[in-house]
Design an enzyme around this catalytic site. Structure first.
Site, PDB file in Angstrom:
ATOM      1  N   CYS A  43       0.828  -1.207   0.000  1.00 49.38           N
ATOM      2  CA  CYS A  43       0.000   0.000   0.000  1.00 49.38           C
ATOM      3  C   CYS A  43       0.862   1.256   0.000  1.00 49.38           C
ATOM      4  CB  CYS A  43      -0.925   0.003   1.210  1.00 49.38           C
ATOM      5  SG  CYS A  43      -2.094  -1.366   1.248  1.00 49.38           S
ATOM      6  N   ASP A 135     -20.398  13.122 -14.005  1.00 45.74           N
ATOM      7  CA  ASP A 135     -21.817  12.931 -13.681  1.00 45.74           C
ATOM      8  C   ASP A 135     -22.017  11.831 -12.637  1.00 45.74           C
ATOM      9  OD1 ASP A 135     -21.212  10.755 -15.243  1.00 45.74           O
ATOM     10  OD2 ASP A 135     -22.834  11.043 -16.686  1.00 45.74           O
TER      11      ASP A 135
END
Length: 220
Positions: A43, A135
């Site tokens: 990570c 959107d």
């Protein structure tokens, strides 16, 4: 989470303060990605490399937002480690990391594997990555296991493809496509419309079937 799903609005705490997702996003695209845990090696490489390439995302009008089920203070402390490991991160850490300690957002966004989603004691998120359009719709998802780190070049490549095909709706990008190379013209486009759509030219490839469906262009 299925493609074209509307990502719900949410509020969360992050390393850059409170976030109201829709307001924060504005008219930008977004890469929203989860990682299994703070203070873990893979990570650290992922968030570091994405931070190094932040300017490439910004050029594409893309905002970055990371998420895991760790505490906010852990995120803040971990950022110093990431910057120490990836010395080529310029300036301040460039994007927020959301704290989702109660797992509510991770579950809502389908970022926890099937075996762990109902086990509150197993808070680890998978390596889910969502590309979200202005959107608020999910345009692409990548889900990796904890053992496999993601490729930043591939993330940028698919963003280029999504933005191109969103702008020019009559093409698709082929396997291994990179910007500047040939794109494929969609089968429903009529041959007689090609000169108007692609004035710089189209290449038609003859196939043994005799069906005229492989048409390419670099005019985009």
């Amino acid at each position: 989470m299925k493609l074209e799903t509307v990502i719900p609005d949410f509020k969360a705490q992050s390393t850059q303060g409170p976030i109201s997702f829709y307001n924060w996003l504005g008219d930008s695209w977004c890469v929203l990605f989860s990682h299994p845990a703070d203070f873990t090696p893979v990570c650290t490489t992922e968030l570091g490399r994405i931070a190094v390439h932040q300017h490439e995302f910004a050029k594409r009008n893309v905002k970055l937002l990371a998420l895991s089920c760790d505490k906010l203070q852990d995120h803040k402390n971990w950022v110093a480690d990431i910057k120490s490991y990836c010395l080529d991160i310029p300036g301040e850490f460039p994007y927020p990391i959301v704290a989702d300690e109660k797992r509510e957002l991770a579950v809502k966004l389908d970022m926890i594997d099937e075996e762990s989603k109902d086990k509150e004691s197993e808070a680890m998120t998978v390596r889910a990555l969502y590309i979200i359009s202005p959107d608020h719709k999910l345009k692409l998802s990548m889900v990796y296991p904890a053992s496999t780190g993601r490729n930043v070049d591939e993330i940028l490549r698919v963003i280029d493809s999504l933005q191109l095909t969103s702008r020019l709706k009559v093409v698709a990008t082929p396997a291994n496509w990179t910007p500047g190379t040939k794109v494929m013209i969609l089968p429903h486009v009529k041959d007689e419309d090609l000169p108007k759509l692609f004035p710089k030219g189209v290449e038609k490839v003859k196939m043994p079937s005799g069906i005229n469906y492989v048409r390419t262009t670099t005019d985009y």
